[in-house]
Design a protein around this motif. Structure first.
Motif, PDB file in Angstrom:
ATOM      1  N   MET A 185       0.880  -1.156   0.000  1.00  0.00           N
ATOM      2  CA  MET A 185       0.000   0.000   0.000  1.00  0.00           C
ATOM      3  C   MET A 185       0.927   1.218   0.000  1.00  0.00           C
ATOM      4  O   MET A 185       2.132   1.071   0.155  1.00  0.00           O
ATOM      5  N   PRO A 186       0.395   2.425  -0.136  1.00  0.00           N
ATOM      6  CA  PRO A 186       1.271   3.601  -0.131  1.00  0.00           C
ATOM      7  C   PRO A 186       2.049   3.806   1.163  1.00  0.00           C
ATOM      8  O   PRO A 186       3.079   4.469   1.168  1.00  0.00           O
ATOM      9  N   ASP A 187       1.592   3.197   2.271  1.00  0.00           N
ATOM     10  CA  ASP A 187       2.270   3.431   3.552  1.00  0.00           C
ATOM     11  C   ASP A 187       2.878   2.192   4.206  1.00  0.00           C
ATOM     12  O   ASP A 187       3.474   2.283   5.271  1.00  0.00           O
ATOM     13  N   HIS A 188       2.747   1.002   3.580  1.00  0.00           N
ATOM     14  CA  HIS A 188       3.352  -0.197   4.149  1.00  0.00           C
ATOM     15  C   HIS A 188       3.504  -1.295   3.100  1.00  0.00           C
ATOM     16  O   HIS A 188       2.944  -1.201   2.013  1.00  0.00           O
ATOM     17  N   PHE A 189       4.281  -2.318   3.470  1.00  0.00           N
ATOM     18  CA  PHE A 189       4.603  -3.403   2.550  1.00  0.00           C
ATOM     19  C   PHE A 189       4.395  -4.745   3.246  1.00  0.00           C
ATOM     20  O   PHE A 189       4.772  -4.913   4.402  1.00  0.00           O
ATOM     21  N   HIS A 190       3.787  -5.699   2.534  1.00  0.00           N
ATOM     22  CA  HIS A 190       3.592  -7.066   3.028  1.00  0.00           C
ATOM     23  C   HIS A 190       4.430  -8.005   2.173  1.00  0.00           C
ATOM     24  O   HIS A 190       4.470  -7.858   0.956  1.00  0.00           O
ATOM     25  N   VAL A 191       5.032  -8.992   2.804  1.00  0.00           N
ATOM     26  CA  VAL A 191       5.707 -10.048   2.062  1.00  0.00           C
ATOM     27  C   VAL A 191       5.584 -11.355   2.840  1.00  0.00           C
ATOM     28  O   VAL A 191       5.715 -11.381   4.056  1.00  0.00           O
ATOM     29  N   PHE A 192       5.268 -12.415   2.121  1.00  0.00           N
ATOM     30  CA  PHE A 192       5.142 -13.754   2.697  1.00  0.00           C
ATOM     31  C   PHE A 192       6.319 -14.567   2.160  1.00  0.00           C
ATOM     32  O   PHE A 192       6.463 -14.724   0.945  1.00  0.00           O
ATOM     33  N   VAL A 193       7.161 -15.053   3.074  1.00  0.00           N
ATOM     34  CA  VAL A 193       8.450 -15.638   2.690  1.00  0.00           C
ATOM     35  C   VAL A 193       8.604 -17.042   3.256  1.00  0.00           C
ATOM     36  O   VAL A 193       8.258 -17.290   4.410  1.00  0.00           O
ATOM     37  N   GLY A 194       9.146 -17.918   2.434  1.00  0.00           N
ATOM     38  CA  GLY A 194       9.642 -19.202   2.910  1.00  0.00           C
ATOM     39  C   GLY A 194      11.078 -18.950   3.342  1.00  0.00           C
ATOM     40  O   GLY A 194      11.945 -18.699   2.510  1.00  0.00           O
ATOM     41  N   LEU A 195      11.330 -18.953   4.637  1.00  0.00           N
ATOM     42  CA  LEU A 195      12.617 -18.549   5.194  1.00  0.00           C
ATOM     43  C   LEU A 195      13.651 -19.665   5.114  1.00  0.00           C
ATOM     44  O   LEU A 195      13.369 -20.800   5.490  1.00  0.00           O
ATOM     45  N   ASN A 196      14.817 -19.329   4.631  1.00  0.00           N
ATOM     46  CA  ASN A 196      15.957 -20.238   4.651  1.00  0.00           C
ATOM     47  C   ASN A 196      16.431 -20.322   6.100  1.00  0.00           C
ATOM     48  O   ASN A 196      16.690 -19.296   6.720  1.00  0.00           O
ATOM     49  N   PRO A 197      16.581 -21.507   6.671  1.00  0.00           N
ATOM     50  CA  PRO A 197      16.981 -21.616   8.080  1.00  0.00           C
ATOM     51  C   PRO A 197      18.392 -21.103   8.367  1.00  0.00           C
ATOM     52  O   PRO A 197      18.770 -20.939   9.527  1.00  0.00           O
ATOM     53  N   ASP A 198      19.181 -20.825   7.322  1.00  0.00           N
ATOM     54  CA  ASP A 198      20.535 -20.295   7.517  1.00  0.00           C
ATOM     55  C   ASP A 198      20.566 -18.787   7.720  1.00  0.00           C
ATOM     56  O   ASP A 198      21.634 -18.220   7.938  1.00  0.00           O
ATOM     57  N   ILE A 199      19.419 -18.119   7.634  1.00  0.00           N
ATOM     58  CA  ILE A 199      19.366 -16.664   7.813  1.00  0.00           C
ATOM     59  C   ILE A 199      18.337 -16.338   8.892  1.00  0.00           C
ATOM     60  O   ILE A 199      17.288 -16.973   8.961  1.00  0.00           O
ATOM     61  N   SER A 200      18.647 -15.365   9.724  1.00  0.00           N
ATOM     62  CA  SER A 200      17.691 -14.978  10.765  1.00  0.00           C
ATOM     63  C   SER A 200      16.634 -14.042  10.178  1.00  0.00           C
ATOM     64  O   SER A 200      16.866 -13.386   9.153  1.00  0.00           O
ATOM     65  N   ILE A 201      15.507 -13.976  10.826  1.00  0.00           N
ATOM     66  CA  ILE A 201      14.435 -13.083  10.377  1.00  0.00           C
ATOM     67  C   ILE A 201      14.929 -11.641  10.395  1.00  0.00           C
ATOM     68  O   ILE A 201      14.731 -10.904   9.430  1.00  0.00           O
ATOM     69  N   SER A 202      15.598 -11.246  11.470  1.00  0.00           N
ATOM     70  CA  SER A 202      16.057  -9.857  11.575  1.00  0.00           C
ATOM     71  C   SER A 202      17.074  -9.520  10.493  1.00  0.00           C
ATOM     72  O   SER A 202      17.079  -8.410   9.961  1.00  0.00           O
ATOM     73  N   SER A 203      17.914 -10.470  10.127  1.00  0.00           N
ATOM     74  CA  SER A 203      18.892 -10.236   9.063  1.00  0.00           C
ATOM     75  C   SER A 203      18.191 -10.061   7.715  1.00  0.00           C
ATOM     76  O   SER A 203      18.560  -9.187   6.927  1.00  0.00           O
ATOM     77  N   LEU A 204      17.183 -10.873   7.450  1.00  0.00           N
ATOM     78  CA  LEU A 204      16.432 -10.738   6.203  1.00  0.00           C
ATOM     79  C   LEU A 204      15.718  -9.393   6.143  1.00  0.00           C
ATOM     80  O   LEU A 204      15.771  -8.699   5.129  1.00  0.00           O
ATOM     81  N   VAL A 205      15.057  -9.017   7.234  1.00  0.00           N
ATOM     82  CA  VAL A 205      14.340  -7.735   7.265  1.00  0.00           C
ATOM     83  C   VAL A 205      15.317  -6.579   7.075  1.00  0.00           C
ATOM     84  O   VAL A 205      15.034  -5.640   6.330  1.00  0.00           O
ATOM     85  N   GLU A 206      16.468  -6.670   7.701  1.00  0.00           N
ATOM     86  CA  GLU A 206      17.482  -5.617   7.547  1.00  0.00           C
ATOM     87  C   GLU A 206      17.911  -5.486   6.089  1.00  0.00           C
ATOM     88  O   GLU A 206      18.021  -4.381   5.561  1.00  0.00           O
ATOM     89  N   LYS A 207      18.155  -6.613   5.416  1.00  0.00           N
ATOM     90  CA  LYS A 207      18.546  -6.597   4.007  1.00  0.00           C
ATOM     91  C   LYS A 207      17.446  -5.961   3.153  1.00  0.00           C
ATOM     92  O   LYS A 207      17.720  -5.120   2.300  1.00  0.00           O
TER      93      LYS A 207
END
Length: 101
Positions: A52-74
């Motif tokens: 939307m103009p003020d936020h973003f949604h993403v649904f991800v199949g997470l690789n267990p070798d990366i942390s959630i916070s690291s992915l969000v930071e990237k």
């Protein structure tokens, strides 16, 4: 560990700084493709995204070798830099602070 299988699905939602309507509608598809590339490069699998103009949604199949916070930071750091370099808005664009960036 042999025969180990992980299946992690994460729904991420992050907002524009101050929840301002700064994501231009005409750049929506371009931004979604760019963020898809960041996710793929991080070794994760994007299943869906939308914004939307003020936020973003993403649904991800997470690789267990990366942390959630690291992915969000990237995602947040690379996409905000890209938005600023391409001058999508007047002034400086940034995502809300917190959880990884």
């Amino acid at each position: 560990m042999a025969n180990t299988y992980s299946q992690l699905y994460i729904h991420l939602i992050f907002a524009v700084h101050g929840r301002q309507n700064l994501i231009p509608t005409d750049k929506k598809e371009e931004l979604q493709k760019y963020i898809s590339g960041i996710i793929k490069k991080a070794g994760c699998k994007q299943l869906a995204n939308n914004n939307m103009p003020d936020h973003f949604h993403v649904f991800v199949g997470l690789n267990p070798d990366i942390s959630i916070s690291s992915l969000v930071e990237k995602i947040k750091s690379n996409s905000s830099k890209w938005i600023n370099e391409n001058k999508f808005i007047y002034g400086k664009f940034s995502w809300q602070r917190g959880y990884g960036a």
